[in-house]
Write a protein that holds these residues in place. Structure first.
Motif, PDB file in Angstrom:
ATOM      1  N   ALA A 119      -7.650  15.901  -0.352  1.00  0.00           N
ATOM      2  CA  ALA A 119      -6.348  15.304  -0.844  1.00  0.00           C
ATOM      3  C   ALA A 119      -5.550  14.627   0.231  1.00  0.00           C
ATOM      4  CB  ALA A 119      -5.400  16.348  -1.721  1.00  0.00           C
ATOM      5  N   LEU A 120      -5.576  15.129   1.348  1.00  0.00           N
ATOM      6  CA  LEU A 120      -4.681  14.664   2.706  1.00  0.00           C
ATOM      7  C   LEU A 120      -5.330  13.330   3.159  1.00  0.00           C
ATOM      8  CD1 LEU A 120      -2.262  14.661   4.614  1.00  0.00           C
ATOM      9  CD2 LEU A 120      -3.860  16.157   6.057  1.00  0.00           C
ATOM     10  N   SER A 121      -6.892  13.336   3.189  1.00  0.00           N
ATOM     11  CA  SER A 121      -7.513  12.256   3.276  1.00  0.00           C
ATOM     12  C   SER A 121      -7.238  11.088   2.421  1.00  0.00           C
ATOM     13  CB  SER A 121      -8.807  12.679   3.431  1.00  0.00           C
ATOM     14  OG  SER A 121      -9.801  11.516   3.907  1.00  0.00           O
ATOM     15  N   ARG A 122      -7.402  11.362   1.293  1.00  0.00           N
ATOM     16  CA  ARG A 122      -7.157  10.273   0.005  1.00  0.00           C
ATOM     17  C   ARG A 122      -5.694   9.774   0.170  1.00  0.00           C
ATOM     18  NH1 ARG A 122      -9.938  14.053  -2.933  1.00  0.00           N
ATOM     19  NH2 ARG A 122      -7.860  14.897  -4.060  1.00  0.00           N
ATOM     20  N   PHE A 123      -4.772  10.617   0.409  1.00  0.00           N
ATOM     21  CA  PHE A 123      -3.409  10.346   0.685  1.00  0.00           C
ATOM     22  C   PHE A 123      -3.205   9.432   1.761  1.00  0.00           C
ATOM     23  CE2 PHE A 123       0.852  10.926   2.695  1.00  0.00           C
ATOM     24  CZ  PHE A 123       1.559  10.643   1.754  1.00  0.00           C
ATOM     25  N   ARG A 124      -3.778   9.435   2.923  1.00  0.00           N
ATOM     26  CA  ARG A 124      -3.965   8.828   4.219  1.00  0.00           C
ATOM     27  C   ARG A 124      -4.338   7.396   4.065  1.00  0.00           C
ATOM     28  NH1 ARG A 124      -5.031  13.158   8.927  1.00  0.00           N
ATOM     29  NH2 ARG A 124      -2.903  13.921   8.980  1.00  0.00           N
ATOM     30  N   GLN A 125      -5.613   7.505   3.307  1.00  0.00           N
ATOM     31  CA  GLN A 125      -6.375   6.158   2.825  1.00  0.00           C
ATOM     32  C   GLN A 125      -5.183   5.379   2.213  1.00  0.00           C
ATOM     33  OE1 GLN A 125      -9.954   7.381   1.100  1.00  0.00           O
ATOM     34  NE2 GLN A 125     -10.954   7.477   3.070  1.00  0.00           N
ATOM     35  N   ALA A 126      -4.634   5.783   0.936  1.00  0.00           N
ATOM     36  CA  ALA A 126      -3.771   5.199   0.148  1.00  0.00           C
ATOM     37  C   ALA A 126      -2.643   4.782   0.913  1.00  0.00           C
ATOM     38  CB  ALA A 126      -3.359   6.319  -1.110  1.00  0.00           C
ATOM     39  N   MET A 127      -2.183   5.338   1.800  1.00  0.00           N
ATOM     40  CA  MET A 127      -1.067   4.746   2.803  1.00  0.00           C
ATOM     41  C   MET A 127      -1.413   3.806   3.548  1.00  0.00           C
ATOM     42  SD  MET A 127       1.568   6.436   1.617  1.00  0.00           S
ATOM     43  CE  MET A 127       2.796   5.802   2.878  1.00  0.00           C
ATOM     44  N   GLN A 128      -2.679   3.748   4.172  1.00  0.00           N
ATOM     45  CA  GLN A 128      -3.011   2.857   4.956  1.00  0.00           C
ATOM     46  C   GLN A 128      -3.425   1.506   4.040  1.00  0.00           C
ATOM     47  OE1 GLN A 128      -6.534   4.524   6.911  1.00  0.00           O
ATOM     48  NE2 GLN A 128      -5.340   5.376   8.720  1.00  0.00           N
ATOM     49  N   LEU A 129      -3.900   1.670   2.989  1.00  0.00           N
ATOM     50  CA  LEU A 129      -4.232   0.559   2.125  1.00  0.00           C
ATOM     51  C   LEU A 129      -2.708  -0.125   1.742  1.00  0.00           C
ATOM     52  CD1 LEU A 129      -6.044  -1.212   0.606  1.00  0.00           C
ATOM     53  CD2 LEU A 129      -5.893   0.435  -1.309  1.00  0.00           C
ATOM     54  N   LYS A 130      -1.804   0.709   1.487  1.00  0.00           N
ATOM     55  CA  LYS A 130      -0.508   0.091   1.036  1.00  0.00           C
ATOM     56  C   LYS A 130       0.164  -0.647   2.404  1.00  0.00           C
ATOM     57  CE  LYS A 130       3.945   1.743  -0.703  1.00  0.00           C
ATOM     58  NZ  LYS A 130       4.792   3.108  -1.109  1.00  0.00           N
ATOM     59  N   GLU A 131       0.024  -0.040   3.534  1.00  0.00           N
ATOM     60  CA  GLU A 131       0.665  -0.471   4.639  1.00  0.00           C
ATOM     61  C   GLU A 131      -0.220  -1.719   5.068  1.00  0.00           C
ATOM     62  OE1 GLU A 131       0.855   0.810   9.232  1.00  0.00           O
ATOM     63  OE2 GLU A 131       1.071   2.387   7.903  1.00  0.00           O
ATOM     64  N   GLN A 132      -1.461  -2.000   4.666  1.00  0.00           N
ATOM     65  CA  GLN A 132      -2.126  -3.227   5.054  1.00  0.00           C
ATOM     66  C   GLN A 132      -1.607  -4.103   4.162  1.00  0.00           C
ATOM     67  OE1 GLN A 132      -4.326  -3.745   7.652  1.00  0.00           O
ATOM     68  NE2 GLN A 132      -4.255  -5.641   7.040  1.00  0.00           N
ATOM     69  N   ASN A 133      -1.424  -3.811   2.768  1.00  0.00           N
ATOM     70  CA  ASN A 133      -1.022  -4.608   1.829  1.00  0.00           C
ATOM     71  C   ASN A 133       0.329  -5.359   2.114  1.00  0.00           C
ATOM     72  OD1 ASN A 133      -3.400  -4.577   0.646  1.00  0.00           O
ATOM     73  ND2 ASN A 133      -2.371  -3.086  -1.177  1.00  0.00           N
ATOM     74  N   GLU A 134       1.137  -4.348   2.602  1.00  0.00           N
ATOM     75  CA  GLU A 134       2.598  -4.895   3.008  1.00  0.00           C
ATOM     76  C   GLU A 134       2.581  -5.874   4.262  1.00  0.00           C
ATOM     77  OE1 GLU A 134       4.915  -1.473   3.642  1.00  0.00           O
ATOM     78  OE2 GLU A 134       4.889  -1.097   1.566  1.00  0.00           O
ATOM     79  N   LEU A 135       1.507  -5.446   5.267  1.00  0.00           N
ATOM     80  CA  LEU A 135       1.396  -6.373   6.298  1.00  0.00           C
ATOM     81  C   LEU A 135       0.879  -7.849   5.994  1.00  0.00           C
ATOM     82  CD1 LEU A 135       0.121  -3.930   8.941  1.00  0.00           C
ATOM     83  CD2 LEU A 135       2.233  -4.953   9.030  1.00  0.00           C
ATOM     84  N   ASP A 136      -0.144  -7.614   4.888  1.00  0.00           N
ATOM     85  CA  ASP A 136      -0.888  -8.873   4.504  1.00  0.00           C
ATOM     86  C   ASP A 136       0.310  -9.594   3.857  1.00  0.00           C
ATOM     87  OD1 ASP A 136      -3.170  -8.156   5.355  1.00  0.00           O
ATOM     88  OD2 ASP A 136      -3.992  -7.547   3.496  1.00  0.00           O
TER      89      ASP A 136
END
Length: 148
Positions: A119-136
């Motif tokens: 669950a922590l791994s999935r949470f981190r992936q989701a947060m990275q994806l969200k951060e990447q989208n914001e940077l994009d």
């Protein structure tokens, strides 16, 4: 940034608590086994001492009644040793049961800890994806502003 909150954390805590309790129970069972083994060892020592007394007494001229009394006491010690051996075997079985119980608790805890890690791994992936989208989005917005 959002923090990770595992929805089943109370279950993980419960499984950890159950494992700790099983460890305590195993420790208690091991202490009981040790005490029973020491008691058995002490009975063997007492029996050897009385056997030596019987041997010395048989070499000296002592009344037959004393020899019989020592023999009866040795018989009593033999029955005590037999009973104590049963107690040791029972304590060994109890230790074995407590080991099995601890193993089960450890497996349960490990399963729940792995679920939490996933669950922590999935949470981190989701947060990275969200951060990447914001940077994009920021990069896109800067590109649009800089292009006349």
């Amino acid at each position: 940034m959002a923090t990770f909150q595992y929805s089943f954390q109370k279950i993980v805590d419960l499984k950890n608590s159950e494992k700790m309790q099983a460890e305590w129970l195993l420790s208690s069972a091991l202490n009981t086994l040790t005490e029973e083994e020491q008691s058995l060892q002490q009975l063997h020592i007492v029996k050897r001492e009385w056997e030596e007394r019987l041997h010395r007494a048989s070499q000296n001229a002592i009344p037959l009644s004393e020899l019989q009394l020592i023999g009866q006491y040795l018989d009593y010690l033999d029955s005590c040793i037999a009973n104590k051996q049963k107690d040791v075997q029972q304590a060994e079985r109890h230790v074995s049961q407590q080991r099995d119980f601890l193993t089960d608790r450890m497996k349960d805890e490990k399963i729940w800890m792995k679920a939490k890690d996933h669950a922590l791994s999935r949470f981190r992936q989701a947060m990275q994806l969200k951060e990447q989208n914001e940077l994009d989005e920021l990069a896109t917005a800067r590109f649009m502003v800089s292009t006349p």
